[in-house]
Design an enzyme around this catalytic site. Structure first.
Site, PDB file in Angstrom:
ATOM      1  N   GLU A  10      23.127  -6.360 -47.373  1.00 49.49           N
ATOM      2  CA  GLU A  10      24.556  -6.526 -47.314  1.00 49.49           C
ATOM      3  C   GLU A  10      25.569  -6.861 -46.506  1.00 49.49           C
ATOM      4  O   GLU A  10      26.551  -7.044 -46.106  1.00 49.49           O
ATOM      5  CB  GLU A  10      24.684  -4.663 -45.778  1.00 49.49           C
ATOM      6  CG  GLU A  10      24.010  -3.673 -46.681  1.00 49.49           C
ATOM      7  CD  GLU A  10      24.155  -2.339 -46.244  1.00 49.49           C
ATOM      8  OE1 GLU A  10      23.745  -2.456 -44.811  1.00 49.49           O
ATOM      9  OE2 GLU A  10      23.907  -1.644 -46.483  1.00 49.49           O
ATOM     10  N   GLU A  43      20.603   1.655 -51.941  1.00 51.14           N
ATOM     11  CA  GLU A  43      20.254   2.627 -51.281  1.00 51.14           C
ATOM     12  C   GLU A  43      20.754   4.713 -50.861  1.00 51.14           C
ATOM     13  O   GLU A  43      22.510   3.791 -51.191  1.00 51.14           O
ATOM     14  CB  GLU A  43      20.859   2.298 -49.796  1.00 51.14           C
ATOM     15  CG  GLU A  43      19.592   1.395 -49.264  1.00 51.14           C
ATOM     16  CD  GLU A  43      19.900   0.152 -48.566  1.00 51.14           C
ATOM     17  OE1 GLU A  43      20.264   0.935 -47.044  1.00 51.14           O
ATOM     18  OE2 GLU A  43      19.909  -0.578 -48.076  1.00 51.14           O
TER      19      GLU A  43
END
Ligand code: GAL
Length: 700
Positions: free
Chosen positions: A175, A336
């Site tokens: 991320e 995700e």
């Protein structure tokens, strides 16, 4: 003949070598057309329990596990001591259960021995505080030492898994989130500025530093801040952060590209709900084969945003998928997704039964070719132990598992039909990082919510067409008939020329309020708005006004209200047509043009100076679509809350319909279609709440 013992050894060795080279090498497992899986952390569990986990994944129809992204302390328990056998066993165990592996490089979580030995790699926040160990993202993206340590671990991983037939992809870090304000990063910033401007004189001039005595006489004097600083400095800092992430990731990507099979895909999962803008995500996407993002728009969003209901907002979610797809103008992955709920919301409520499956399908409709959950199994300890999972700490399924398994069965049926298909759109909405930052540094009105305005344009254009791309101005625009740019604040002469060329070649361009006010240095353009685009538009903004009260507007597109923002326009060229005027309201506006339009070459250019109310926006957008020759009778008409996406392949189209409305819905189809999930031919799709239909027909 009796062989000498030495010779015997030699022949035996030769035989072994021959047998080894004759042994069939395992062919690489191809990337599934629809990748489906979960984040899995074998390092957290006894190896004896791995197969039970994998068996349940397989039973849920999963074909992928993602491992490794936080496992550095297990991979390298002490400096230079690498332990990768466990990982290889995990990859093999997954393969036995029919699953490919995505490996995350563990660089989001440097281990404690490392941060103790090299404290300079720790991130420093903007207030000057150096982070301590114990969480994640505690490294400085600017630290050379850290990059060296990252390179070393990625080399080891690449050498071990770069040819592994079951490893299909790599994820860089996790991320890419926080930048750093440590002394080394400051030094980088100063060198970056020197490279950009060459001389301090040039920087002082571009930033107009005579203002408030900011003139710099040494590079090292330039502050690094995100507070209310010089607008030129703030914008350059964002660009610097982007470039720093770029070379942070390249440090790892280069290692992988040099060592791994080219069939292994290199990606990264971007977090922050897709819209996050700490750095330019389109720019960093260029380095990857595929881009992926983490979809957390639903559970936990109860009161975090004014729109948060704690459930999936399909409009925002769809727009975010399209934004992510726009970074590379191709299908993307969702690395995700929460299985039901997160654990970081003010109320981490659960999605309703069926909503998780609908959310997954909604993503696929918008172009996702991979859906992965975070995470598989509840960790016994650790910061996110409450987070939604598919099996509990005991390894047994939790209620949402059955829904994930249904999704797995769906995907198995639909994958062959979806293979090679992608969304296609004639319309693009522009999302430009420079402009977004420039407005964000000083919004002038806290009612000017750029993303809401962008979503308003998006909604008005997507509902009638069921396909809109969201792209940055750097992308190829020639493929679109209509391009709209809601708040294109920063316009360089180069960009103005590109946009002009797009129009002259036959494109239809709509520019929204605040366009072209700023130069690349975030300075006010010397020319009046729309600055570098002035000549193309043939009109200028006389003044800008932040509105407290709505002002009526009327013209060729009908009538409605200007809200939030209003710019009266002055015509400079005789062929400019006024398409909207302000009514009585703010006296500065009364009777003045609110929108103008002009034919330019084979296309048209429109400037709209006001933020319009949503109902009127819908109407106006229909006019734009019509002018651009885009069919507005959606292929399938759908009631409110039912979302329809279309993916197109060489010889077929596939419709993904998800019902996020409050009740059951029947959708009449424009002809017979094959029902991919239920089987057979249908002319009406019947969907319960959160129901999903996947329909296909040959392309005509
Ligand atoms: C993501 C992150 C995961 C996990 C998840 C929880 O942002 O990548 O590691 O923390 O959030 O919702």
């Amino acid at each position: 003949m009796i062989l000498q013992p030495r010779l015997l050894v030699f022949f035996t060795l030769m035989l072994m070598v021959l047998r080894l080279s004759a042994a069939p090498s395992v062919a690489p497992t191809p990337l599934p057309a629809l990748i489906y899986g979960s984040a899995w952390y074998p390092e957290q569990w006894p190896e004896a329990e791995w197969d039970a986990d994998l068996e349940r994944m397989q039973a849920a129809g999963m074909n992928m596990v993602r491992i490794g992204e936080f496992a550095w302390s297990t991979i390298e328990p002490a400096e230079g001591r690498y332990e990768l056998d466990w990982m290889e066993r995990a990859v093999a165990a997954a393969a036995k259960r029919g699953m490919v592996t995505i490996i995350g490089t563990p660089t989001d979580t440097p281990p404690a021995w490392m941060t103790t030995k090299y404290p300079e790699i720790l991130r420093v926040d903007e207030t000057g505080v150096r982070l301590q160990h114990g969480s994640r993202r505690h490294f400085s993206i600017g630290s050379e030492k850290y990059r060296e340590l990252c390179r070393a671990v990625v080399e080891k991983l690449a050498d071990r898994f770069g040819k592994n037939p079951h490893v299909v992809a790599w994820q860089i870090g996790n991320e890419l989130t926080e930048d750093s304000f440590d002394p080394e990063s400051r030094g980088r910033f100063h060198r970056w500025l020197e490279k950009r401007y060459g001389t301090l004189d040039a920087l002082n001039q571009q930033w107009m530093t005579a203002y408030w005595s900011q003139t710099y006489t040494e590079w090292s004097q330039v502050p690094m801040t995100t507070g209310r600083a010089n607008p030129g400095l703030l914008l350059d800092h964002k660009r610097f952060v982007t470039d720093t992430w770029l070379d942070f990731q390249r440090n790892q990507i280069d290692v992988l590209r040099a060592r791994v099979d080219p069939r292994q895909v290199i990606t990264t999962n971007l977090g922050g709900l897709g819209w996050a803008n700490k750095f330019n995500r389109q720019q960093i996407s260029a380095d990857y084969d595929v881009i992926s993002w983490d979809e957390y728009l639903g559970s936990g969003w109860f009161d975090k945003t004014k729109n948060g209901t704690g459930h999936l907002d399909p409009l925002r979610s769809g727009a975010t998928h399209d934004l992510v797809r726009g970074w590379k103008q191709k299908n993307f992955w969702v690395m995700e997704m929460p299985p039901g709920f997160v654990d970081w919301g003010s109320v981490s409520n659960s999605l309703d039964r069926g909503e998780t499956r609908a959310m997954a399908w909604h993503a696929v409709g918008h172009g996702a070719d991979c859906i992965a959950f975070w995470q598989w199994r509840s960790a016994l300890n650790g910061q996110e132990q409450y987070h939604g999972s598919l099996v509990g700490p005991d390894g047994e399924p939790v209620p949402v598992y059955a829904e994930a398994a249904q999704t797995g069965r769906d995907f198995a049926k639909a994958a062959p039909v979806l293979a090679g298909t992608e969304p296609r759109s004639d319309v693009a909405v522009i999302h430009d990082y420079d402009s977004r930052w420039a407005i964000e540094f000083n919004p002038f009105s806290n009612r000017y919510d750029q993303m809401q305005i962008l979503i308003d344009y998006y909604r008005a254009l997507r509902e009638p067409t069921q396909a809109v791309d969201i792209v940055t101005p750097a992308m190829d625009l020639s493929r679109y008939k209509l391009v709209v740019a809601p708040s294109l604040n920063v316009v360089s002469p180069r960009l103005a020329a590109r946009l002009g060329d797009y129009v002259r070649a036959g494109g239809h361009l709509v520019l929204g309020p605040r366009t072209g006010m700023k130069t690349e240095s975030n300075a006010l353009s010397r020319e009046r708005q729309p600055g570098a685009l002035l000549e193309n538009v043939g009109a200028r903004v006389e003044q800008f006004y932040a509105l407290l009260e709505a002002v009526p507007v009327a013209g060729a597109w009908g009538e409605g209200k200007a809200t939030v923002w209003a710019e009266p326009l002055g015509r400079l060229a005789p062929d400019v047509e006024v398409t909207l005027r302000y009514g009585a309201g703010n006296d500065w506006l009364t009777g003045e043009p609110a929108a103008v339009r002009r034919q330019l070459g084979k296309g048209t250019i429109t400037y709209l100076g006001a933020v319009l109310d949503s109902t009127f926006m819908d109407q106006v957008a229909l006019g734009w679509l019509k002018d651009a020759g885009i069919a507005t009778n959606a292929k399938i008409s759908a009631p409110d809350g039912v979302k329809i996406s279309r993916r197109v392949g060489a010889n077929r189209e596939v419709f993904v319909i998800t019902n996020f409305s409050k009740g059951a819905q029947e959708i009449v189809l424009p002809g017979a279609m094959t029902d991919v999930l239920a089987g057979g031919e249908v002319t009406v799709a019947k969907l319960p709440r959160y129901g999903v239909a996947v329909l296909t027909r040959p392309l005509t």
